[in-house]
Design an enzyme around this catalytic site. Structure first.
Site, PDB file in Angstrom:
ATOM      1  N   GLY A   1       0.903  -1.254   0.004  1.00 40.87           N
ATOM      2  CA  GLY A   1      -0.141  -0.111   0.066  1.00 40.87           C
ATOM      3  C   GLY A   1       0.961   1.358  -0.152  1.00 40.87           C
ATOM      4  O   GLY A   1       1.619   1.609   0.769  1.00 40.87           O
TER       5      GLY A   1
ATOM      6  N   GLY B   1      -0.316   4.206  -0.306  1.00 39.67           N
ATOM      7  CA  GLY B   1      -0.904   5.674  -0.118  1.00 39.67           C
ATOM      8  C   GLY B   1      -0.179   6.201   1.125  1.00 39.67           C
ATOM      9  O   GLY B   1       0.921   6.337   1.341  1.00 39.67           O
TER      10      GLY B   1
ATOM     11  N   ASN C   1     -12.046  -3.726   2.782  1.00 38.41           N
ATOM     12  CA  ASN C   1     -10.887  -3.937   3.269  1.00 38.41           C
ATOM     13  C   ASN C   1     -10.619  -5.531   3.615  1.00 38.41           C
ATOM     14  O   ASN C   1      -9.510  -6.036   3.464  1.00 38.41           O
ATOM     15  CB  ASN C   1     -10.443  -3.073   4.390  1.00 38.41           C
ATOM     16  CG  ASN C   1     -10.195  -1.689   3.953  1.00 38.41           C
ATOM     17  OD1 ASN C   1     -10.620  -1.350   3.008  1.00 38.41           O
ATOM     18  ND2 ASN C   1      -9.922  -0.751   5.003  1.00 38.41           N
TER      19      ASN C   1
ATOM     20  N   VAL D   1      -1.999  -2.619   9.445  1.00 35.43           N
ATOM     21  CA  VAL D   1      -2.326  -1.151   9.672  1.00 35.43           C
ATOM     22  C   VAL D   1      -3.767  -1.033   9.187  1.00 35.43           C
ATOM     23  O   VAL D   1      -4.512  -0.106   9.466  1.00 35.43           O
ATOM     24  CB  VAL D   1      -1.207  -0.208   9.126  1.00 35.43           C
ATOM     25  CG1 VAL D   1      -1.754   1.188   9.414  1.00 35.43           C
ATOM     26  CG2 VAL D   1       0.051  -0.666   9.716  1.00 35.43           C
TER      27      VAL D   1
ATOM     28  N   HIS E   1      -8.771  -0.871  18.707  1.00 42.11           N
ATOM     29  CA  HIS E   1      -8.417   0.243  17.955  1.00 42.11           C
ATOM     30  C   HIS E   1      -9.702   1.033  17.627  1.00 42.11           C
ATOM     31  O   HIS E   1     -10.357   0.855  16.527  1.00 42.11           O
ATOM     32  CB  HIS E   1      -7.662   0.036  16.965  1.00 42.11           C
ATOM     33  CG  HIS E   1      -7.078   1.582  16.145  1.00 42.11           C
ATOM     34  ND1 HIS E   1      -6.622   2.491  16.854  1.00 42.11           N
ATOM     35  CD2 HIS E   1      -7.221   1.703  14.824  1.00 42.11           C
ATOM     36  CE1 HIS E   1      -6.124   3.349  15.838  1.00 42.11           C
ATOM     37  NE2 HIS E   1      -6.678   2.954  14.772  1.00 42.11           N
TER      38      HIS E   1
HETATM   39  C1  LMR Z   1      -6.204   6.289  13.114  1.00 40.74           C
HETATM   40  O1  LMR Z   1      -6.404   6.087  14.066  1.00 40.74           O
HETATM   41  O2  LMR Z   1      -5.564   7.460  12.743  1.00 40.74           O
HETATM   42  C2  LMR Z   1      -6.311   5.322  11.849  1.00 40.74           C
HETATM   43  O3  LMR Z   1      -6.895   4.225  12.458  1.00 40.74           O
HETATM   44  C3  LMR Z   1      -7.145   5.896  10.706  1.00 40.74           C
HETATM   45  C4  LMR Z   1      -8.608   6.145  11.163  1.00 40.74           C
HETATM   46  O4  LMR Z   1      -9.447   6.096  10.289  1.00 40.74           O
HETATM   47  O5  LMR Z   1      -8.765   6.746  12.317  1.00 40.74           O
END
Ligand code: LMR
Length: 309
Positions: free
Chosen positions: A7, A9, A95, A118, A175
């Site tokens: 990736g 990007g 994804n 990631v 997350h």
């Molecule tokens: C982040 O925390 O910066 C990443 O997970 C991207 C997002 O979309 O928040």
């Protein structure tokens, strides 16, 4: 040693750049599906070498995974970033397929690589990569804890007007909005943070941290890249240099914290084998309840993935 970043990007290119200028790897391969993008960005990083004085060779390829053969660590950043109004979980359908096919290609050419995910939704994409790679859990891990902890540390440093270097912290869970910053394990130059800051200010920082990714999406119309790319590079460094750093990392839990079969951020020792050890903290009842909330949320999204496959 060779490291691949899939990736090209913003996040992938930032990660490749940090790996190169900090000479974390001798060779960095940047892969992307879009013709010419990885080649261009890798060439740009290489052309910066005489200015910033590093010799890591950076090469870009379009979808040619044979060039990634023999990578020690592979960072997968592929997939869509979110747009304002979206949660990370909204990205799952698109994804998951991308992470699955990328992981299969990677494993074909680098069966022993440690994979650092990631792509979002992070914890469930780590699950996807684990299923697709069939590697042991210590070698399929997700980057989020370093990023979320960095945001928490940066906000605290700003509030306390101290160097971010002196804030040490642990953060656990998924997350997402259910992540669990742990003030009890946060220090400022060794001093418990609770002795340095009023409770309402600390609570506000914890809330801001939970929505730290979203704050940036709102500001920029797309996801962040400097901190996520640098955080992934820091994980690569710990692995390739066998540093045995203590970081929060997303890994499959197999009984730790009384949790089985769920991918969550927990403190680990990160070294040449990926996760060398999961560190089990003695959480109090409130912290356990927050972690349980996070587990339930990640489990729900994992079951969405199960239904998709
Ligand atoms: C982040 O925390 O910066 C990443 O997970 C991207 C997002 O979309 O928040």
């Amino acid at each position: 040693m060779k490291v691949t970043v899939v990736g090209a990007g913003n996040v992938g290119a930032t990660c490749a750049d940090v790996l190169a200028y900090r000479e974390i790897a001798n060779e960095v391969i940047l892969v992307d599906i879009k013709e010419g993008v990885a080649e261009g960005k890798a060439l740009d990083v290489w052309q910066k070498a005489p200015i910033n004085l590093y010799d890591t060779k950076t090469t870009g390829v379009t979808n040619d995974y044979s060039k990634t053969a023999g990578s020690e660590v592979v960072v997968i950043t592929s997939g869509l970033p979110r747009k304002p109004g979206m949660t990370r979980d909204d990205l799952i359908e698109t994804n998951a397929g991308i992470v699955k096919s990328v992981t299969e290609q990677i494993i074909k050419y680098s069966p022993d690589a440690t994979i650092v995910i990631v792509s979002n939704p992070l914890d469930v994409m780590t699950y996807q990569a684990h299923i697709s790679s069939k590697n042991s859990r210590n070698k399929v891990i997700g980057m989020a804890g370093i990023l979320d902890t960095a945001r928490y540390r940066a906000f605290l440093a700003e509030e306390l007007n101290v160097s971010p270097k002196d804030i040490q912290a642990v953060l656990m869970g998924g997350h997402g909005d259910t992540m669990v910053p742990l003030p009890r394990y946060t220090t400022v130059g060794g001093i418990p943070v609770t002795e340095m800051i009023a409770k309402d200010k600390l609570d506000a920082i914890i809330e801001r941290t939970k929505f730290g990714g979203g704050e940036l999406v709102k500001l920029m119309g797309t996801s962040a890249w400097y901190a996520p790319g640098s955080a992934a590079a820091q994980m690569v460094e710990a692995i390739v240099k066998d540093q045995r750093r203590v970081f929060p990392v997303c890994v499959k839990l197999e009984g730790e914290y009384g949790i089985d079969d769920c991918y969550l951020g927990v403190p680990v020792i990160l070294g040449k084998n990926g996760v060398e050890k999961v560190i089990e903290l003695d959480l109090n009842e409130d912290e356990k309840a927050l972690l349980e909330d996070s587990r339930q949320h990640v489990k729900e999204v994992m079951s969405v993935l199960d239904r998709l496959s």
